[in-house]
Design a protein around this motif. Structure first.
Motif, PDB file in Angstrom:
ATOM      1  N   HIS A  93    -112.682  63.657 -86.887  1.00  0.00           N
ATOM      2  CA  HIS A  93    -112.190  64.845 -86.191  1.00  0.00           C
ATOM      3  C   HIS A  93    -110.711  64.730 -85.822  1.00  0.00           C
ATOM      4  O   HIS A  93    -110.024  65.757 -85.698  1.00  0.00           O
ATOM      5  CB  HIS A  93    -113.031  65.105 -84.937  1.00  0.00           C
ATOM      6  CG  HIS A  93    -114.441  65.487 -85.229  1.00  0.00           C
ATOM      7  ND1 HIS A  93    -114.785  66.683 -85.825  1.00  0.00           N
ATOM      8  CD2 HIS A  93    -115.610  64.834 -85.035  1.00  0.00           C
ATOM      9  CE1 HIS A  93    -116.098  66.759 -85.964  1.00  0.00           C
ATOM     10  NE2 HIS A  93    -116.622  65.639 -85.504  1.00  0.00           N
ATOM     11  N   ALA A  94    -110.206  63.521 -85.697  1.00  0.00           N
ATOM     12  CA  ALA A  94    -108.775  63.353 -85.393  1.00  0.00           C
ATOM     13  C   ALA A  94    -107.905  63.823 -86.557  1.00  0.00           C
ATOM     14  O   ALA A  94    -106.756  64.241 -86.355  1.00  0.00           O
ATOM     15  CB  ALA A  94    -108.471  61.888 -85.073  1.00  0.00           C
ATOM     16  N   THR A 136    -108.860  66.322 -88.618  1.00  0.00           N
ATOM     17  CA  THR A 136    -109.165  67.720 -88.955  1.00  0.00           C
ATOM     18  C   THR A 136    -108.907  68.680 -87.801  1.00  0.00           C
ATOM     19  O   THR A 136    -109.234  69.860 -87.912  1.00  0.00           O
ATOM     20  CB  THR A 136    -110.639  67.860 -89.392  1.00  0.00           C
ATOM     21  OG1 THR A 136    -111.494  67.503 -88.291  1.00  0.00           O
ATOM     22  CG2 THR A 136    -110.953  66.980 -90.586  1.00  0.00           C
ATOM     23  N   GLU A 137    -108.322  68.188 -86.729  1.00  0.00           N
ATOM     24  CA  GLU A 137    -108.085  69.061 -85.581  1.00  0.00           C
ATOM     25  C   GLU A 137    -107.237  70.272 -85.991  1.00  0.00           C
ATOM     26  O   GLU A 137    -106.156  70.138 -86.560  1.00  0.00           O
ATOM     27  CB  GLU A 137    -107.372  68.292 -84.467  1.00  0.00           C
ATOM     28  CG  GLU A 137    -107.206  69.091 -83.198  1.00  0.00           C
ATOM     29  CD  GLU A 137    -106.597  68.284 -82.076  1.00  0.00           C
ATOM     30  OE1 GLU A 137    -106.349  68.852 -80.999  1.00  0.00           O
ATOM     31  OE2 GLU A 137    -106.350  67.072 -82.280  1.00  0.00           O
ATOM     32  N   TRP A 174    -107.466  70.617 -94.294  1.00  0.00           N
ATOM     33  CA  TRP A 174    -108.445  69.573 -93.956  1.00  0.00           C
ATOM     34  C   TRP A 174    -108.431  68.573 -95.106  1.00  0.00           C
ATOM     35  O   TRP A 174    -108.904  68.860 -96.206  1.00  0.00           O
ATOM     36  CB  TRP A 174    -109.789  70.261 -93.826  1.00  0.00           C
ATOM     37  CG  TRP A 174    -111.011  69.452 -93.582  1.00  0.00           C
ATOM     38  CD1 TRP A 174    -111.365  68.261 -94.126  1.00  0.00           C
ATOM     39  CD2 TRP A 174    -112.100  69.837 -92.740  1.00  0.00           C
ATOM     40  NE1 TRP A 174    -112.597  67.875 -93.683  1.00  0.00           N
ATOM     41  CE2 TRP A 174    -113.062  68.831 -92.821  1.00  0.00           C
ATOM     42  CE3 TRP A 174    -112.356  70.949 -91.928  1.00  0.00           C
ATOM     43  CZ2 TRP A 174    -114.277  68.898 -92.135  1.00  0.00           C
ATOM     44  CZ3 TRP A 174    -113.543  71.013 -91.246  1.00  0.00           C
ATOM     45  CH2 TRP A 174    -114.496  69.995 -91.336  1.00  0.00           C
TER      46      TRP A 174
END
Length: 446
Positions: free
Chosen positions: A196-197, A199-200, A218
């Motif tokens: 997630h870091a 794709t924020e 992404w």
């Protein structure tokens, strides 16, 4: 049809029966008696059987008879978001798509992280009838990535796997503990592989199209990193690890290497990742905003090859219904996901026709392979097996339209597309749970 229907005697005459698990692919008669497959073979549909009181006879020339499908990954939205979908409408869509078994992800409201929610979902599905529902419990409480759920309780209540679904378990320590705990109960751990870091704020695949559209991208590596890390953890713990909705060619390469070393890893791919690229997002089509994102042609080719050679074990729909509230908006505000239960067959038969995917491999990826991953008895054309079958017209042409879809939500970019291949009948639990139109003659009363 209004509900499941039972027949004492159901005869499929001269149908092409395909069951890769049995090495079966030939034109035969298949007789289902009191919900179980009684006879399979040429000449099994005798004149006496055809004329028996209450016999339902389906002339199968030109049709395919397959084991009914098993979906590893669907969102039925109940409890909590029934305006998008509920168990009744979701199972109706599943039946129309040829499915006898549906595994429901835990991102309900509240999250399915306790025995009571798992039991309530199963009870509701049994009350409705139709395809069987198999809940997947959460890995962590509230899908927050910290405190592990009581997996023993979840399994005892009927959960077939654990997953935090759209939230990746990013902590290596938590993931290691989850794998160790799940291995105690032989539960597969299903991971949504996303760092997630990395794709924020991302809205689509990182590439030329995202640059053209001005949307934050992404990167593939956000998926690849998690798959690589988790495979190392699975090897260290001996646990069963499953990668949800694989989308990148890098993840395919890592999976192939892991399988060559005998690590207990499995994977699934969705129909939309096999048939669409990031170019579908041009025009800011919110129906094409999915998680993980649609990627490039090279990824699609790698996914098709991996499914064909067995590196990717199964096809799963990732059926994700959303109402117009979540989709008729700016692209950045749209909820990710598209429906898929009713569209798997026609979309993937196109890959069979263009020789990207052998028909037998497709059938296996929709039946025996997903059942094996979550420990279900796979639907089969074996004599004595429970009648869980799917009757297909491979040449039927139809147009995907909102009116034809049983799902409450209609969020799919395939609306208006003409496709070839239709599910005519589905049997689940020994009963007819879907019939598209009259396909047979019936003699006498039921």
């Amino acid at each position: 049809m209004s509900g499941p229907a039972s027949y004492d005697l159901l005869v499929f005459a001269a149908v092409r029966a395909i069951d890769p698990a049995l090495g079966l692919d030939e034109v035969v008669d298949v007789v289902v008696e009191k919900g179980r497959i009684a006879r399979v073979g040429r000449g099994a549909a005798t004149a006496e059987l055809r004329s028996a009181q209450g016999a339902r006879v389906i002339e199968g020339e030109g049709l395919l008879l397959l084991p009914a499908f098993v979906d590893l990954h669907a969102h039925l939205r109940e409890p909590g978001q029934e305006y998008k979908e509920d168990i009744a409408s979701g199972l109706a869509a599943a039946a129309a798509g040829g499915f006898a078994h549906v595994c429901a992800m835990p991102n309900t409201r509240p999250v399915n992280d306790t025995r009571s929610i798992t039991e309530a979902m199963i009870a509701r599905a049994r009350q409705i009838g139709g395809p069987a529902l198999h809940p997947i419990g959460a890995i962590t409480m509230g899908q927050k990535g910290a405190e592990l759920t009581e997996m023993a309780d979840l399994k005892d209540a009927g959960a077939v796997a654990v997953s935090d679904d759209g939230r990746c378990v990013t902590s290596s320590a938590v993931m290691r503990r989850a794998l160790e705990y799940a291995a105690t109960f032989d539960l597969p751990v299903i991971q949504h592989a996303e760092d997630h870091a990395l794709t924020e704020g991302a809205l689509m695949h990182e590439g030329a199209v995202s640059t053209k559209l001005g949307l934050r991208g992404w990167p593939r590596v956000a998926e690849d990193i998690i798959v690589a890390r988790d495979i190392l953890l699975a090897e260290a713990t001996g646990a069963r690890y499953h990668v949800a909705h694989v989308s990148s060619r890098g993840a395919v390469r890592i999976l192939r290497e892991a399988k060559s070393r005998g690590i207990k890893v499995t994977a699934e791919v969705t129909p939309h990742h096999l048939t669409l690229t990031d170019a579908a997002v041009i025009g800011y089509d919110t129906a094409c905003r999915v998680n993980p994102p649609l990627r490039e042609a090279e990824d699609v080719a790698a996914l098709c090859e991996a499914l064909a050679d067995g590196t990717i074990d199964a096809v799963a729909t990732d059926h994700a219904p959303h109402s117009p509230l979540e989709k008729d908006c700016e692209f950045a505000e749209a909820s990710p996901g598209m429906i898929g239960l009713e569209l798997v067959l026609p979309l993937l038969l196109a890959l069979v026709r263009d020789k990207s995917l052998p028909l037998g491999r497709l059938v296996d990826a929709l039946t025996a392979a997903p059942a094996r991953i979550v420990g279900l008895t796979a639907p089969s054309l074996r004599e004595g097996a429970l009648g869980e079958l799917c009757l297909i017209d491979p040449t039927a042409r139809w147009t995907i339209s909102p009116e034809r879809l049983r799902s409450k939500s209609k969020n799919t970019p395939f609306l208006g597309k003409e496709v070839t291949g239709a599910v005519r009948m589905t049997l689940a639990g020994g009963r007819v749970v879907h019939e598209a139109e009259t396909t047979s003659s019936q003699r006498g009363a039921n």
